[in-house]
Motif scaffolding. Structure first.
Motif, mmCIF file in Angstrom:
data_model
loop_
_atom_site.group_PDB
_atom_site.id
_atom_site.type_symbol
_atom_site.label_atom_id
_atom_site.label_comp_id
_atom_site.label_asym_id
_atom_site.label_seq_id
_atom_site.Cartn_x
_atom_site.Cartn_y
_atom_site.Cartn_z
ATOM 1 N N THR A 279 0.830 -1.206 0.000
ATOM 2 C CA THR A 279 0.000 0.000 0.000
ATOM 3 C C THR A 279 0.861 1.250 0.000
ATOM 4 O OG1 THR A 279 -1.835 -1.100 1.147
ATOM 5 C CG2 THR A 279 -1.748 1.303 1.275
ATOM 6 N N LEU A 280 1.866 1.276 0.864
ATOM 7 C CA LEU A 280 2.745 2.438 0.939
ATOM 8 C C LEU A 280 3.478 2.665 -0.377
ATOM 9 C CD1 LEU A 280 4.195 1.856 4.517
ATOM 10 C CD2 LEU A 280 2.656 3.692 3.826
ATOM 11 N N LEU A 281 4.012 1.603 -0.942
ATOM 12 C CA LEU A 281 4.741 1.746 -2.207
ATOM 13 C C LEU A 281 3.806 2.201 -3.324
ATOM 14 C CD1 LEU A 281 7.529 1.407 -3.467
ATOM 15 C CD2 LEU A 281 6.936 -0.967 -3.993
ATOM 16 N N PHE A 282 2.584 1.660 -3.343
ATOM 17 C CA PHE A 282 1.619 2.040 -4.362
ATOM 18 C C PHE A 282 1.242 3.513 -4.252
ATOM 19 C CE2 PHE A 282 -2.965 2.648 -5.302
ATOM 20 C CZ PHE A 282 -2.903 2.521 -6.679
ATOM 21 N N THR A 283 1.014 4.002 -3.031
ATOM 22 C CA THR A 283 0.625 5.405 -2.873
ATOM 23 C C THR A 283 1.747 6.340 -3.322
ATOM 24 O OG1 THR A 283 1.380 5.494 -0.555
ATOM 25 C CG2 THR A 283 -0.910 4.853 -0.948
ATOM 26 N N LEU A 284 2.989 5.967 -3.047
ATOM 27 C CA LEU A 284 4.113 6.804 -3.450
ATOM 28 C C LEU A 284 4.271 6.830 -4.972
ATOM 29 C CD1 LEU A 284 6.660 5.706 -0.699
ATOM 30 C CD2 LEU A 284 5.572 7.942 -0.903
ATOM 31 N N LEU A 285 4.146 5.670 -5.599
ATOM 32 C CA LEU A 285 4.287 5.611 -7.059
ATOM 33 C C LEU A 285 3.114 6.312 -7.755
ATOM 34 C CD1 LEU A 285 5.579 1.948 -7.499
ATOM 35 C CD2 LEU A 285 6.886 4.074 -7.726
ATOM 36 N N ALA A 286 1.908 6.122 -7.218
ATOM 37 C CA ALA A 286 0.748 6.797 -7.799
ATOM 38 C C ALA A 286 0.884 8.309 -7.659
ATOM 39 C CB ALA A 286 -0.534 6.312 -7.124
ATOM 40 N N SER A 287 1.381 8.766 -6.506
ATOM 41 C CA SER A 287 1.604 10.199 -6.316
ATOM 42 C C SER A 287 2.633 10.721 -7.309
ATOM 43 C CB SER A 287 2.063 10.472 -4.877
ATOM 44 O OG SER A 287 1.060 10.126 -3.940
ATOM 45 N N ALA A 288 3.688 9.933 -7.539
ATOM 46 C CA ALA A 288 4.718 10.355 -8.495
ATOM 47 C C ALA A 288 4.145 10.487 -9.904
ATOM 48 C CB ALA A 288 5.878 9.348 -8.479
ATOM 49 N N VAL A 289 3.268 9.565 -10.286
ATOM 50 C CA VAL A 289 2.642 9.640 -11.609
ATOM 51 C C VAL A 289 1.795 10.909 -11.725
ATOM 52 C CG1 VAL A 289 0.930 8.567 -13.123
ATOM 53 C CG2 VAL A 289 2.662 7.155 -11.995
ATOM 54 N N LEU A 290 1.048 11.231 -10.670
ATOM 55 C CA LEU A 290 0.202 12.423 -10.695
ATOM 56 C C LEU A 290 1.032 13.702 -10.744
ATOM 57 C CD1 LEU A 290 -2.445 11.171 -8.141
ATOM 58 C CD2 LEU A 290 -2.880 11.739 -10.537
ATOM 59 N N VAL A 291 2.149 13.730 -10.009
ATOM 60 C CA VAL A 291 3.017 14.905 -10.052
ATOM 61 C C VAL A 291 3.632 15.048 -11.441
ATOM 62 C CG1 VAL A 291 5.114 15.938 -9.115
ATOM 63 C CG2 VAL A 291 3.464 14.879 -7.582
ATOM 64 N N ALA A 292 3.998 13.933 -12.057
ATOM 65 C CA ALA A 292 4.496 13.993 -13.435
ATOM 66 C C ALA A 292 3.423 14.547 -14.364
ATOM 67 C CB ALA A 292 4.934 12.603 -13.893
ATOM 68 N N LEU A 293 2.163 14.212 -14.073
ATOM 69 C CA LEU A 293 1.062 14.734 -14.879
ATOM 70 C C LEU A 293 0.950 16.251 -14.754
ATOM 71 C CD1 LEU A 293 -1.242 13.881 -16.752
ATOM 72 C CD2 LEU A 293 -2.696 13.602 -14.731
ATOM 73 N N LEU A 295 3.290 18.209 -14.809
ATOM 74 C CA LEU A 295 4.277 18.791 -15.719
ATOM 75 C C LEU A 295 3.814 18.797 -17.172
ATOM 76 C CD1 LEU A 295 7.418 17.065 -14.184
ATOM 77 C CD2 LEU A 295 6.896 19.503 -14.079
ATOM 78 N N ILE A 296 2.884 17.909 -17.531
ATOM 79 C CA ILE A 296 2.518 17.762 -18.940
ATOM 80 C C ILE A 296 1.042 18.002 -19.198
ATOM 81 C CG2 ILE A 296 4.416 16.149 -19.360
ATOM 82 C CD1 ILE A 296 2.375 13.860 -19.217
ATOM 83 N N GLY A 304 -6.139 20.910 -13.109
ATOM 84 C CA GLY A 304 -5.474 21.137 -11.830
ATOM 85 C C GLY A 304 -6.289 20.612 -10.671
ATOM 86 N N LEU A 305 -7.596 20.833 -10.708
ATOM 87 C CA LEU A 305 -8.471 20.325 -9.640
ATOM 88 C C LEU A 305 -8.423 18.802 -9.577
ATOM 89 C CD1 LEU A 305 -12.070 21.578 -8.867
ATOM 90 C CD2 LEU A 305 -11.532 19.143 -8.873
ATOM 91 N N ALA A 366 5.447 26.275 -14.137
ATOM 92 C CA ALA A 366 5.517 25.174 -15.106
ATOM 93 C C ALA A 366 6.482 24.079 -14.682
ATOM 94 C CB ALA A 366 5.910 25.721 -16.476
ATOM 95 N N HIS A 367 7.500 24.414 -13.886
ATOM 96 C CA HIS A 367 8.541 23.439 -13.535
ATOM 97 C C HIS A 367 8.626 23.147 -12.036
ATOM 98 C CE1 HIS A 367 10.007 23.626 -17.639
ATOM 99 N NE2 HIS A 367 10.059 24.951 -17.556
ATOM 100 N N LEU A 368 7.730 23.715 -11.226
ATOM 101 C CA LEU A 368 7.828 23.526 -9.774
ATOM 102 C C LEU A 368 7.607 22.077 -9.369
ATOM 103 C CD1 LEU A 368 8.203 24.914 -7.025
ATOM 104 C CD2 LEU A 368 5.704 25.196 -6.933
ATOM 105 N N ALA A 369 6.874 21.322 -10.170
ATOM 106 C CA ALA A 369 6.594 19.926 -9.812
ATOM 107 C C ALA A 369 7.825 19.028 -9.917
ATOM 108 C CB ALA A 369 5.474 19.372 -10.690
ATOM 109 N N TRP A 370 8.886 19.484 -10.597
ATOM 110 C CA TRP A 370 10.083 18.633 -10.724
ATOM 111 C C TRP A 370 10.700 18.276 -9.372
ATOM 112 C CZ3 TRP A 370 11.276 15.651 -14.518
ATOM 113 C CH2 TRP A 370 10.956 15.985 -15.835
ATOM 114 N N PRO A 371 10.925 19.241 -8.460
ATOM 115 C CA PRO A 371 11.468 18.855 -7.152
ATOM 116 C C PRO A 371 10.543 17.900 -6.398
ATOM 117 C CG PRO A 371 11.650 21.229 -7.480
ATOM 118 C CD PRO A 371 10.807 20.713 -8.589
#
Length: 398
Positions: A279-293, A295-296, A304-305, A366-371
């Protein structure tokens, strides 16, 4: 002599858990309401908007330090006494905030509020986990933490709505009353709970040698820092990245809060089905995918909502199993483990807020999500490689 509730659950733990959730709600609104009061405080005290942001950062840092010191100075107190004392100190700080005539007294008042909140937050979650059998701890932690999650939805918006009618000082007075009400509920509803133990610096050092503790705490730091890198500057970010109007920003922040409530509610279901590690690993990876989104994604307010709603849901799905994992590493020292987690949590809030406010002018929206993306990827890697053993080796703590 009081009977300690440690070996078996109370017959009806719903009432006490809800009282603890309400108590955590008061901690949340005490810490987050100042965000919704910023412009009124700035105007009345003739200070810069950036200075009102320091009220959030200072609160988080003081809470982080105080959460550890409380365990050393008062960790052996009966939990009733510690909770009621903390709520009283927090309410006193809120009343001092209401009476502050300038920025310096307001900062002092926020420090007092943070110290009181630090006496409550870790103890609330530890107490909730003691009320139920081990198999129900995840659900109990989700219930108690749900109070803080709801505060993240209502804290800033509620303060912002009330300020025009009763003033920002009136809001602080009202919050002090809510804190005292929570203290009355604790006295009335909570059954006798065994006190914790006094914690020394040596104890902290020994606990940090337990396999999995340091990596688990590092994951907490990285996860919450990633979230607040964007959330701390949400208004400016949403306006610059998605062209969100004031109405869309308000709707997005509300969606962020509602997503948090949903994620917290689903956390126990996912843990029961997939286990805490997955569960923990899934939430972190899913969050990373959304943050990557972020950016694009197209420059549309509704996008945004949507992303903010989903990111908040996965971020809050992370908290209860993370706390349960820490308790599992050292069950006898659950209060200490949760105090460490709370301290790291607020350090992460401070780190993320600092990164967001500092990098937004340099990187642009536009680039704040990178960090944030980098922090989440690191968190996922540490979580994957730092999986605790099934039977953790716990050194004898003197």
């Amino acid at each position: 002599m009081q009977r300690a509730v440690t070996k078996s659950p109370v017959r009806d733990h719903k009432g006490p858990l809800l009282a603890l959730a309400f108590t955590f709600f008061t901690v949340g609104v005490a810490s987050l309401s100042v965000v919704g009061l910023g412009r009124w405080v700035s105007h009345d005290l003739h200070i810069l908007p950036s200075q009102t942001g320091l009220l959030v950062t200072a609160f988080a840092l003081i809470y982080a330090v105080a959460a550890l010191l409380v365990q050393s100075l008062f960790g052996h107190w009966p939990r009733h006494r510690l909770l009621v004392t903390g709520l009283t100190v927090m309410s006193l700080g809120l009343l001092m905030s209401a009476g502050a005539a300038s920025f310096a007294p307001l900062m002092i008042a926020r420090a007092v509020t943070a110290i009181g909140a630090a006496m409550v937050g870790p103890v609330v979650t530890a107490t909730g986990s003691l009320l139920v059998p081990p198999k129900q701890q995840g659900q109990a932690l989700a219930t108690v933490f749900g109070g803080f999650t709801i505060a993240s939805v209502l804290g800033a918006p509620l303060a912002s709505v009330l300020a025009p009618s009763i003033g920002w000082r009136g809001v602080f007075v009202a919050l002090a009353g809510v804190g005292l009400l929570a203290a009355a509920l604790i006295i009335r509803v909570l059954p006798p709970i065994a006190p914790g133990q006094r914690v020394t610096v040596s104890t902290y050092r020994q606990v940090l040698t337990i396999r999995g503790v340091r990596s688990t705490l590092l994951v907490t730091l990285l996860q919450i820092a990633a979230l607040f890198t964007v959330y701390a500057v949400a208004g400016s970010y949403l306006s610059g990245r998605f062209g969100s109007s004031a109405q869309w920003i308000s709707a997005t922040l509300l969606g962020f809060g509602l997503g948090g409530v949903l994620g917290n509610a689903l956390s126990n279901v996912t843990v029961m089905r997939f286990g805490s590690h997955k569960t923990l690993l899934f939430t972190l990876l899913a969050s990373a995918v959304l943050v990557a989104l972020l950016l694009i994604a197209p420059n549309l307010p509704w996008m945004g909502l949507t992303v903010f709603f989903l990111w908040s849901a996965f971020a809050n799905m992370f908290q209860a199993p993370q706390q349960a994992r820490l308790i599992g590493l050292h069950p006898a020292g659950r209060g200490l483990m949760l105090a460490l987690n709370a301290s790291i949590l607020y350090l992460g809030i401070s780190l993320g807020s600092w990164l967001g406010s500092g990098l937004l002018p340099r990187l642009g929206a536009a680039h704040l999500a990178w960090p944030a993306l980098l922090l989440l990827v690191l968190a996922a890697l540490v979580s994957y490689h730092g999986r605790p053993p099934h039977r953790p080796v716990i050194p004898a703590l003197r």
